[in-house]
Design an enzyme around this catalytic site. Structure first.
Site, short mmCIF file in Angstrom:
data_model
loop_
_atom_site.label_atom_id
_atom_site.label_comp_id
_atom_site.label_asym_id
_atom_site.label_seq_id
_atom_site.Cartn_x
_atom_site.Cartn_y
_atom_site.Cartn_z
N ALA A 228 44.50 -30.79 11.80
CA ALA A 228 45.46 -31.68 12.41
C ALA A 228 46.47 -30.92 13.26
CB ALA A 228 46.19 -32.47 11.32
N GLY B 26 41.01 -31.86 8.42
CA GLY B 26 40.63 -33.15 8.97
C GLY B 26 39.28 -33.14 9.65
N GLU C 34 36.86 -33.61 6.94
CA GLU C 34 36.96 -35.00 6.49
C GLU C 34 36.24 -35.94 7.45
OE1 GLU C 34 41.02 -35.56 4.09
OE2 GLU C 34 41.33 -34.61 6.06
N GLU D 216 44.16 -27.29 3.15
CA GLU D 216 45.45 -27.97 3.11
C GLU D 216 46.44 -27.41 2.10
OE1 GLU D 216 42.61 -31.03 4.87
OE2 GLU D 216 42.53 -29.44 3.35
#
Length: 260
Positions: free
Chosen positions: A66, A111, A114, A134
């Site tokens: 991100a 992300g 993900e 993260e």
């Protein structure tokens, strides 16, 4: 006007979607908005598509997380709607009518991983690096990684990756079940497109129906899943394609499907 952060083209029923912000293709709020726009447009053009290949632009990354700078301004009140919007956008990918194949080259972190887990199938180049980093920022995967990760990894393995933030190679990702195939880097798109073309040749309503049932039943008890499976299968009996498939088999010829 700046170029779109996510672009696509459709050729021979294959949609190629590209995250277009190299070298790292970060999943900023703007990039996610563009991703949602693209899959909404593809939904409107679903009669022109039978499979999707999703890849990162450039040679360095599929997508590497991100926009970390944006985290500095977040509060609980602003973070929640941001995450909810991400879930909506990622669900457009996960529940798109036709199979979505992730072609993973280079970094696929946070992300990015993900997003890859929202795809139906993942092919990775030999140079791919995957992980959930993260915890290094004192957070955890929040764009669906926690909910989806357990469908791919055993509990202990999943906890190990999330708790340590460790990056793993494509070979390890294959061993763990995060990706379905590892290929030479230079052959990645050829392999992913080859799979897409193979899928596109099958009975389209059968493929779409299978995806729908798999997505709807993976969290259900067997008794509930059987009901969903039977209901969706029986509806195919009303289609021309089902009769064409059976007729072609009996007549020993190649079926001609019309998606109706």
């Amino acid at each position: 006007m700046s170029p779109a952060l996510v672009q696509y083209e459709i050729n021979d029923f294959i949609a190629q979607v590209t995250l277009n912000n190299p070298p790292m293709n970060p999943l900023t709020a703007e990039a996610k908005q563009d991703l949602g726009r693209v899959f909404k447009e593809l939904d409107e053009k679903s009669d022109q598509v039978r499979a999707v290949v999703l890849a990162g632009g450039g040679e360095k990354a599929f997508a590497a997380g991100a926009d970390i700078k944006a985290f500095l301004e977040l509060t609980p009140e602003t973070a929640l709607p941001r995450l909810e919007r991400s879930h909506e956008i990622f669900s457009l990918v996960e529940n798109y009518r036709w199979p979505v194949i992730a072609a993973i080259r280079g970094f696929c972190l946070g992300g990015g991983l993900e997003l890859a887990l929202c795809c139906d199938i993942r092919y990775a180049a030999e140079d791919a690096v995957l992980g959930f980093p993260e915890v290094n920022l004192s957070i955890f995967p929040g764009n669906g990684g926690m909910a989806r990760g357990l469908h791919f990894l055993g509990l202990g393995r999943f906890k190990e990756l999330v708790y340590t933030g460790r990056r793993i190679s494509a070979a390890e990702a294959y061993e763990y079940g995060l990706v379905e195939k590892v290929v030479p880097t230079e052959a990645l798109m050829e392999e992913a497109l080859g799979l897409a073309k193979s899928i596109a040749k099958r009975g389209p309503l059968g493929v779409a129906g299978a995806k729908k049932v798999i997505n709807q039943t993976r969290d259900l008890a067997v008794s509930e899943a059987l009901a969903v499976e039977s209901r969706n299968w029986s509806q195919l009996a009303a289609t021309e394609d089902m009769k064409e498939g059976a007729r072609a088999f009996v007549e020993k010829r190649k079926p001609v499907y019309r998606c109706r």
